[in-house]
Design an enzyme around this catalytic site. Sequence first.
Site, PDB file in Angstrom:
ATOM      1  N   LYS A   1     -10.019   0.570  14.089  1.00  0.00           N
ATOM      2  CA  LYS A   1      -8.580   0.748  14.351  1.00  0.00           C
ATOM      3  C   LYS A   1      -8.354   0.846  15.866  1.00  0.00           C
ATOM      4  CE  LYS A   1      -5.454   1.485  11.889  1.00  0.00           C
ATOM      5  NZ  LYS A   1      -4.453   0.551  11.299  1.00  0.00           N
TER       6      LYS A   1
ATOM      7  N   THR B   1      -3.508   5.275  14.029  1.00  0.00           N
ATOM      8  CA  THR B   1      -3.878   6.583  13.491  1.00  0.00           C
ATOM      9  C   THR B   1      -4.315   7.553  14.587  1.00  0.00           C
ATOM     10  OG1 THR B   1      -5.595   7.674  12.181  1.00  0.00           O
ATOM     11  CG2 THR B   1      -6.148   5.507  13.009  1.00  0.00           C
ATOM     12  N   ASP B   2      -4.137   8.848  14.317  1.00  0.00           N
ATOM     13  CA  ASP B   2      -4.620   9.871  15.275  1.00  0.00           C
ATOM     14  C   ASP B   2      -6.152   9.871  15.355  1.00  0.00           C
ATOM     15  OD1 ASP B   2      -5.193  11.017  12.778  1.00  0.00           O
ATOM     16  OD2 ASP B   2      -4.067  12.867  13.140  1.00  0.00           O
ATOM     17  N   GLU B   3      -6.805   9.230  14.368  1.00  0.00           N
ATOM     18  CA  GLU B   3      -8.282   9.243  14.355  1.00  0.00           C
ATOM     19  C   GLU B   3      -8.874   8.483  15.532  1.00  0.00           C
ATOM     20  OE1 GLU B   3     -10.378   8.844  10.735  1.00  0.00           O
ATOM     21  OE2 GLU B   3      -8.848   9.853   9.558  1.00  0.00           O
TER      22      GLU B   3
ATOM     23  N   GLY C   1       0.826  -1.211   0.000  1.00  0.00           N
ATOM     24  CA  GLY C   1       0.000   0.000   0.000  1.00  0.00           C
ATOM     25  C   GLY C   1       0.858   1.257   0.000  1.00  0.00           C
TER      26      GLY C   1
ATOM     27  N   TYR D   1     -14.142   3.244  10.416  1.00  0.00           N
ATOM     28  CA  TYR D   1     -12.689   3.089  10.215  1.00  0.00           C
ATOM     29  C   TYR D   1     -11.949   3.272  11.534  1.00  0.00           C
ATOM     30  CZ  TYR D   1      -7.878   4.588   9.393  1.00  0.00           C
ATOM     31  OH  TYR D   1      -6.508   4.720   9.474  1.00  0.00           O
TER      32      TYR D   1
HETATM   33  P1  NAD Z   1      -3.445   1.845   1.924  1.00  0.00           P
HETATM   34  O1  NAD Z   1      -4.924   1.719   1.837  1.00  0.00           O
HETATM   35  O2  NAD Z   1      -2.713   2.593   0.887  1.00  0.00           O
HETATM   36  O3  NAD Z   1      -2.771   0.386   2.008  1.00  0.00           O
HETATM   37  C1  NAD Z   1      -3.275  -0.647   2.794  1.00  0.00           C
HETATM   38  C2  NAD Z   1      -2.568  -1.932   2.363  1.00  0.00           C
HETATM   39  O4  NAD Z   1      -3.057  -3.003   3.191  1.00  0.00           O
HETATM   40  C3  NAD Z   1      -2.862  -2.342   0.904  1.00  0.00           C
HETATM   41  O5  NAD Z   1      -1.686  -2.772   0.289  1.00  0.00           O
HETATM   42  C4  NAD Z   1      -3.858  -3.480   1.042  1.00  0.00           C
HETATM   43  O6  NAD Z   1      -3.832  -4.396  -0.035  1.00  0.00           O
HETATM   44  C5  NAD Z   1      -3.415  -4.109   2.345  1.00  0.00           C
HETATM   45  N1  NAD Z   1      -4.480  -4.864   3.043  1.00  0.00           N
HETATM   46  C6  NAD Z   1      -5.740  -4.453   3.309  1.00  0.00           C
HETATM   47  N2  NAD Z   1      -6.412  -5.416   3.965  1.00  0.00           N
HETATM   48  C7  NAD Z   1      -5.550  -6.442   4.134  1.00  0.00           C
HETATM   49  C8  NAD Z   1      -5.645  -7.723   4.754  1.00  0.00           C
HETATM   50  N3  NAD Z   1      -6.778  -8.114   5.321  1.00  0.00           N
HETATM   51  N4  NAD Z   1      -4.564  -8.517   4.735  1.00  0.00           N
HETATM   52  C9  NAD Z   1      -3.413  -8.134   4.140  1.00  0.00           C
HETATM   53  N5  NAD Z   1      -3.263  -6.940   3.529  1.00  0.00           N
HETATM   54  C10 NAD Z   1      -4.320  -6.105   3.527  1.00  0.00           C
HETATM   55  O7  NAD Z   1      -3.192   2.423   3.383  1.00  0.00           O
HETATM   56  P2  NAD Z   1      -2.105   3.451   3.948  1.00  0.00           P
HETATM   57  O8  NAD Z   1      -2.632   4.812   3.803  1.00  0.00           O
HETATM   58  O9  NAD Z   1      -0.775   3.091   3.426  1.00  0.00           O
HETATM   59  O10 NAD Z   1      -2.179   3.091   5.513  1.00  0.00           O
HETATM   60  C11 NAD Z   1      -1.343   2.078   6.064  1.00  0.00           C
HETATM   61  C12 NAD Z   1      -1.561   2.022   7.569  1.00  0.00           C
HETATM   62  O11 NAD Z   1      -1.279   3.289   8.162  1.00  0.00           O
HETATM   63  C13 NAD Z   1      -3.000   1.694   7.974  1.00  0.00           C
HETATM   64  O12 NAD Z   1      -2.955   0.837   9.085  1.00  0.00           O
HETATM   65  C14 NAD Z   1      -3.598   3.043   8.353  1.00  0.00           C
HETATM   66  O13 NAD Z   1      -4.618   2.894   9.299  1.00  0.00           O
HETATM   67  C15 NAD Z   1      -2.369   3.733   8.938  1.00  0.00           C
HETATM   68  N6  NAD Z   1      -2.374   5.211   8.829  1.00  0.00           N
HETATM   69  C16 NAD Z   1      -2.610   5.833   7.629  1.00  0.00           C
HETATM   70  C17 NAD Z   1      -2.524   7.231   7.557  1.00  0.00           C
HETATM   71  C18 NAD Z   1      -2.747   7.973   6.255  1.00  0.00           C
HETATM   72  O14 NAD Z   1      -2.803   9.197   6.279  1.00  0.00           O
HETATM   73  N7  NAD Z   1      -2.873   7.307   5.118  1.00  0.00           N
HETATM   74  C19 NAD Z   1      -2.203   7.965   8.707  1.00  0.00           C
HETATM   75  C20 NAD Z   1      -1.987   7.289   9.912  1.00  0.00           C
HETATM   76  C21 NAD Z   1      -2.062   5.910   9.957  1.00  0.00           C
HETATM   77  O1  DAU Z   2      -5.449  11.221  10.286  1.00  0.00           O
HETATM   78  C1  DAU Z   2      -4.964  10.016   9.797  1.00  0.00           C
HETATM   79  C2  DAU Z   2      -5.935   9.458   8.784  1.00  0.00           C
HETATM   80  O2  DAU Z   2      -5.851  10.281   7.641  1.00  0.00           O
HETATM   81  C3  DAU Z   2      -5.673   8.007   8.406  1.00  0.00           C
HETATM   82  O3  DAU Z   2      -5.830   7.196   9.537  1.00  0.00           O
HETATM   83  C4  DAU Z   2      -6.640   7.551   7.304  1.00  0.00           C
HETATM   84  O4  DAU Z   2      -6.330   6.242   6.878  1.00  0.00           O
HETATM   85  C5  DAU Z   2      -6.506   8.496   6.128  1.00  0.00           C
HETATM   86  O5  DAU Z   2      -7.463   8.163   5.140  1.00  0.00           O
HETATM   87  C6  DAU Z   2      -6.706   9.956   6.571  1.00  0.00           C
HETATM   88  O6  DAU Z   2      -8.085  10.171   6.966  1.00  0.00           O
HETATM   89  P1  DAU Z   2      -8.884  11.498   6.536  1.00  0.00           P
HETATM   90  O7  DAU Z   2     -10.320  11.191   6.558  1.00  0.00           O
HETATM   91  O8  DAU Z   2      -8.416  12.680   7.314  1.00  0.00           O
HETATM   92  O9  DAU Z   2      -8.311  11.657   5.029  1.00  0.00           O
HETATM   93  P2  DAU Z   2      -9.013  12.032   3.643  1.00  0.00           P
HETATM   94  O10 DAU Z   2      -7.916  12.202   2.655  1.00  0.00           O
HETATM   95  O11 DAU Z   2     -10.138  11.109   3.311  1.00  0.00           O
HETATM   96  O12 DAU Z   2      -9.642  13.451   3.957  1.00  0.00           O
HETATM   97  C7  DAU Z   2      -8.859  14.525   4.444  1.00  0.00           C
HETATM   98  C8  DAU Z   2      -9.805  15.684   4.698  1.00  0.00           C
HETATM   99  O13 DAU Z   2     -10.306  16.165   3.444  1.00  0.00           O
HETATM  100  C9  DAU Z   2     -11.044  15.321   5.505  1.00  0.00           C
HETATM  101  O14 DAU Z   2     -11.381  16.398   6.346  1.00  0.00           O
HETATM  102  C10 DAU Z   2     -12.120  15.092   4.460  1.00  0.00           C
HETATM  103  C11 DAU Z   2     -11.738  16.085   3.364  1.00  0.00           C
HETATM  104  N1  DAU Z   2     -12.077  15.680   1.986  1.00  0.00           N
HETATM  105  C12 DAU Z   2     -11.665  14.448   1.567  1.00  0.00           C
HETATM  106  C13 DAU Z   2     -11.963  14.027   0.273  1.00  0.00           C
HETATM  107  C14 DAU Z   2     -11.531  12.666  -0.189  1.00  0.00           C
HETATM  108  C15 DAU Z   2     -12.749  16.557   1.141  1.00  0.00           C
HETATM  109  O15 DAU Z   2     -13.078  17.698   1.533  1.00  0.00           O
HETATM  110  N2  DAU Z   2     -13.024  16.130  -0.131  1.00  0.00           N
HETATM  111  C16 DAU Z   2     -12.695  14.903  -0.592  1.00  0.00           C
HETATM  112  O16 DAU Z   2     -13.018  14.584  -1.762  1.00  0.00           O
END
Ligand code: NAD
Ligand code: DAU
Length: 328
Positions: A145, A117-119, A10, A141
């Site tokens: 988590k 996550t901070d969420e 991912g 979500y």
């Molecule tokens: P992503 O959606 O890009 O990637 C998730 C990966 O997990 C993918 O490769 C998917 O195929 C794999 N996956 C999903 N379900 C699975 C399962 N059951 N078994 C094995 N693999 C599986 O996500 P990301 O944004 O890279 O987030 C990675 C981690 O970081 C997550 O745990 C998320 O909660 C955490 N996180 C994300 C953010 C953010 O801003 N994106 C911030 C803080 C924490």
């Molecule tokens: O804070 C950490 C989290 O950040 C991770 O744990 C999650 O996996 C990751 O998806 C992200 O969550 P958010 O909900 O904050 O991210 P997203 O990119 O979906 O949205 C960021 C902000 O932008 C949120 O306030 C919603 C808003 N948004 C998002 C989309 C996709 C819009 O206004 N328009 C949009 O189309």
Amino acid sequence: MKLLVCGGAGFIGSNFVRQRVEEHGDEVTVLDKLTYAGRRENLEGVPHAFVHGAIEDPAAVAEAIEGAEAVVNFAAETHVDRSIAEPDAFVKTHALGTFVLLEGARERGLRYLQVSTDEVYGSIEEGSFTEESPLEPSSPYSATKTGADLLVQSYTRTFGMETVICRGSNNYGPFQYPEKLIPLMILNAFSGDPLPVYGDGQQVRNWLYVRDFCSGIGHVLAHGEAGEVYNVGGPDECTNLEVVERIVELTGADPSLITYVEDRPGHDRRYSLGSEKVRALGWEAQVRFEQGLEETVAWYRENPGWWEPIRSGDYREYYERQYGSSLG
Ligand code: NAD
Ligand code: DAU
């Protein structure tokens, strides 16, 4: 070090694997289910072993964990909007998946890092969350988590297992799937499509460049104390509207593309993460939002070969379902 990285195909996982292999010389096995968000291409050019499977499948875990010295779990369903529309996979992966993986690590006496996550803390109007803040998740979500985090902590309290948890703020950077705010806005700006801002656009997020999150996770893996939680927050906070306006400037898009659409149900207003505890381990974010966003726009500009197939596949259907009625 020999690492099992779950969810390593991912966005953040693939950046982490690249960093560990290239900068630390680690030997990595990736276990990934390859959901819509997981892509083998994300790891192109990075030496690693790969097991295609789910963390909730004990046989896949047993195969992938062979020879590992530590487990890092990124595997998750990660998009809040999808968790509102279809929460099932979130419950399965976060609850059952984390359990099966913990069992695999416990049987073999391995150190285990859960990426969180901070969420889990919910929304904060003023000040910043610490690791002691109450857990008040808003969406399916973040609730699932949170459940995973509590299960991880129970394995240290009950079984004395060496676990650590890293809670990150909003990440951005290369290889992020374009359902998330920043890549969605960049790609829509490139193609002259509407830029859908939820509600009034005044929600605040605490932006963290993906490689900084990866190095924070590396610090916690190496130096974090068993049973502890470490927040890893970004250096800058801004409103969603400010982010979108900056993307409009960087891409030269027409500002009239900005379109206010219906708000997300249960939308958290502000995230802000205090990172003093991980700083005490020697970590510091290196990339300010201004610079990271410029680099991210440049990466998407230079890599249409990565995102064009995504945008023309299943993503189209998702996009129609999520935005079709509000964008007309
Ligand atoms: P992503 O959606 O890009 O990637 C998730 C990966 O997990 C993918 O490769 C998917 O195929 C794999 N996956 C999903 N379900 C699975 C399962 N059951 N078994 C094995 N693999 C599986 O996500 P990301 O944004 O890279 O987030 C990675 C981690 O970081 C997550 O745990 C998320 O909660 C955490 N996180 C994300 C953010 C953010 O801003 N994106 C911030 C803080 C924490
Ligand atoms: O804070 C950490 C989290 O950040 C991770 O744990 C999650 O996996 C990751 O998806 C992200 O969550 P958010 O909900 O904050 O991210 P997203 O990119 O979906 O949205 C960021 C902000 O932008 C949120 O306030 C919603 C808003 N948004 C998002 C989309 C996709 C819009 O206004 N328009 C949009 O189309």
